[in-house]
Design an enzyme around this catalytic site. Sequence first.
Site, short mmCIF file in Angstrom:
data_model
loop_
_atom_site.label_atom_id
_atom_site.label_comp_id
_atom_site.label_asym_id
_atom_site.label_seq_id
_atom_site.Cartn_x
_atom_site.Cartn_y
_atom_site.Cartn_z
N ARG A 1 53.25 92.82 31.05
CA ARG A 1 54.02 93.33 32.19
C ARG A 1 55.51 93.14 31.99
O ARG A 1 56.31 93.93 32.47
CB ARG A 1 53.55 92.60 33.45
CG ARG A 1 54.34 92.90 34.68
CD ARG A 1 53.80 92.14 35.88
NE ARG A 1 52.43 92.49 36.15
CZ ARG A 1 51.51 91.65 36.60
NH1 ARG A 1 51.78 90.40 36.81
NH2 ARG A 1 50.28 92.08 36.84
N TYR A 2 55.89 92.07 31.31
CA TYR A 2 57.29 91.75 31.07
C TYR A 2 57.58 91.88 29.58
O TYR A 2 56.68 91.68 28.76
CB TYR A 2 57.58 90.30 31.49
CG TYR A 2 57.27 89.96 32.92
CD1 TYR A 2 58.07 90.40 33.96
CD2 TYR A 2 56.18 89.14 33.22
CE1 TYR A 2 57.80 90.04 35.27
CE2 TYR A 2 55.90 88.77 34.53
CZ TYR A 2 56.72 89.22 35.55
OH TYR A 2 56.45 88.85 36.84
N ARG B 1 56.90 88.43 27.09
CA ARG B 1 55.72 87.57 27.18
C ARG B 1 54.48 88.36 27.57
O ARG B 1 54.58 89.35 28.30
CB ARG B 1 55.94 86.42 28.17
CG ARG B 1 56.37 86.84 29.57
CD ARG B 1 57.23 85.74 30.19
NE ARG B 1 57.52 85.93 31.61
CZ ARG B 1 58.48 86.73 32.08
NH1 ARG B 1 59.17 87.51 31.27
NH2 ARG B 1 58.72 86.81 33.38
N CYS C 1 35.62 79.98 34.99
CA CYS C 1 36.46 78.86 35.43
C CYS C 1 35.59 77.64 35.66
O CYS C 1 34.39 77.76 35.93
CB CYS C 1 37.17 79.22 36.73
SG CYS C 1 38.26 80.63 36.56
N CYS D 1 37.98 78.94 42.97
CA CYS D 1 38.80 78.81 44.16
C CYS D 1 38.48 79.99 45.06
O CYS D 1 38.49 81.14 44.60
CB CYS D 1 40.27 78.84 43.76
SG CYS D 1 40.61 77.73 42.36
N CYS E 1 40.95 82.92 45.09
CA CYS E 1 41.41 83.37 43.77
C CYS E 1 41.93 84.81 43.78
O CYS E 1 41.29 85.71 44.30
CB CYS E 1 40.25 83.28 42.78
SG CYS E 1 40.68 83.94 41.16
N ARG F 1 42.21 86.66 41.18
CA ARG F 1 41.44 87.48 40.24
C ARG F 1 39.95 87.40 40.54
O ARG F 1 39.13 87.51 39.65
CB ARG F 1 41.71 87.02 38.79
CG ARG F 1 43.12 87.27 38.31
CD ARG F 1 43.20 87.44 36.79
NE ARG F 1 44.56 87.76 36.42
CZ ARG F 1 45.45 86.85 35.95
NH1 ARG F 1 45.08 85.60 35.75
NH2 ARG F 1 46.67 87.23 35.64
N ASP G 1 48.07 85.85 47.35
CA ASP G 1 47.93 87.27 47.05
C ASP G 1 46.93 87.93 48.00
O ASP G 1 46.16 87.27 48.68
CB ASP G 1 47.46 87.44 45.59
CG ASP G 1 48.54 87.03 44.61
OD1 ASP G 1 49.68 87.53 44.74
OD2 ASP G 1 48.25 86.20 43.72
N ASP H 1 53.95 87.68 44.07
CA ASP H 1 53.62 88.69 43.06
C ASP H 1 53.54 90.02 43.80
O ASP H 1 52.70 90.18 44.69
CB ASP H 1 52.28 88.32 42.40
CG ASP H 1 52.30 88.58 40.91
OD1 ASP H 1 52.73 89.70 40.52
OD2 ASP H 1 51.90 87.69 40.16
N LYS I 1 56.51 89.03 39.56
CA LYS I 1 56.78 87.98 40.55
C LYS I 1 58.28 87.92 40.82
O LYS I 1 59.08 88.02 39.89
CB LYS I 1 56.36 86.62 39.99
CG LYS I 1 54.88 86.47 39.74
CD LYS I 1 54.62 85.08 39.20
CE LYS I 1 53.50 84.95 38.22
NZ LYS I 1 53.00 86.04 37.48
#
Length: 348
Positions: free
Chosen positions: A89-90, A93, A102, A106, A109, A111, A272, A309, A316
């Site tokens: 996206r950037y 990086r 995971c 959570c 989450c 995602r 999010d 985000d 972000k």
Amino acid sequence: MTLTLKTVDHLISSGLVSEDQRIDMEKIAKTYAIAVSPLLASLINPDDPKDPIGLQFVPAISELTHTNEELADPIGDHAHTPVKGIVHRYPDRVLLKAVHICPVYCRFCFRREMVGPAGDGSLTDTELENAIAYITKNKQIWEVILTGGDPLILSERRLRNIMTVLSKIEHIRVIRFHSRIPVANPERIDDAFVSALTASGKTVYIAIHSNHPRELSQPMKEACERLQKAGIQLLSQTVLLKDINDDAQVLSELMQGFVSLGIRPYYLHHPDLAPGTSHFRISISEGRQIFEQLRGYISGLCQPTYVIDIPGGFGKVPVTKDYIDDTAPECIRIRDYQGNWHNYPPRP
Ligand SMILES: *Cc1c(COP(=O)(O)O)cnc(C)c1O
Ligand code: SF4
């Protein structure tokens, strides 16, 4: 308790949910994965329905409520995926998502539609090779961020292989992990595991996801020490969550806890727009009010950047007046790092 709780039966027999919640829990379990690690389960007071650890990991009936503004891919990963496993996206990086499981799930989450046993799966050896080839070919990539899922759930052998391959790419200077393992399964981080995470000539960071001071347990502290002894830099990331840490006192204690352990507070994330998570969300203005109570009252070392985000994959940005325009009553607008404005929540 020595096993991760992964089913509704496990949750019931551990006392974290009652038998009369079974039908609702089974409904949630059909859509979203469940896991509570033994350590985190032991930190939950089963008699407190508002326990800040319990709220993060024990499913709640509110997850079945989906609201209009929620998005399956809230931060637009799919729009920036040139090859499987990479999100670019950037300019400088990339994310390398080698795995989609995971150690804990959570409930908030971002995602949640991609992670879990039924999610996007892990990269095969060939897919991983293709992802690495993309990184090798694109010389403007300076940093590789391993996320997922939780990259530290990979076997020591696979982690070592990835680090060895990345250490040979000259233009990569920094390797960063985002992980829940130091909080959820710190016992996994033994000396052999730590050595698999180092790469000669590269600087390694681990951003530890933690949302409440009670997560900073003794075993977690010892795991952080082992990582630091190996020269790995530790950062924090925290999600601002209703009823869990939407309180300046709790956040201050958490940030001071990080800094005492040599963990540099990095990001405080505005929640999010993930499906079935409205019970965790607070408004931007509420978030700002809470965040402003940290500045000045606690050390400058304890100040994370409060970020949001932008839905759709625009990146972000800090939740400050420079980036957020909330002067129009009916809709908030957010400016991305390239200068374009976006409605929040997005409208079709
Ligand atoms: C969050 C994120 C990053 C890392 O952003 P930083 O601001 O450098 O922490 C990189 N790529 C993607 C796609 C991200 O979502
Ligand atoms: S550890 Fe991260 S990716 Fe995994 S469920 Fe929690 S928030 Fe999602």
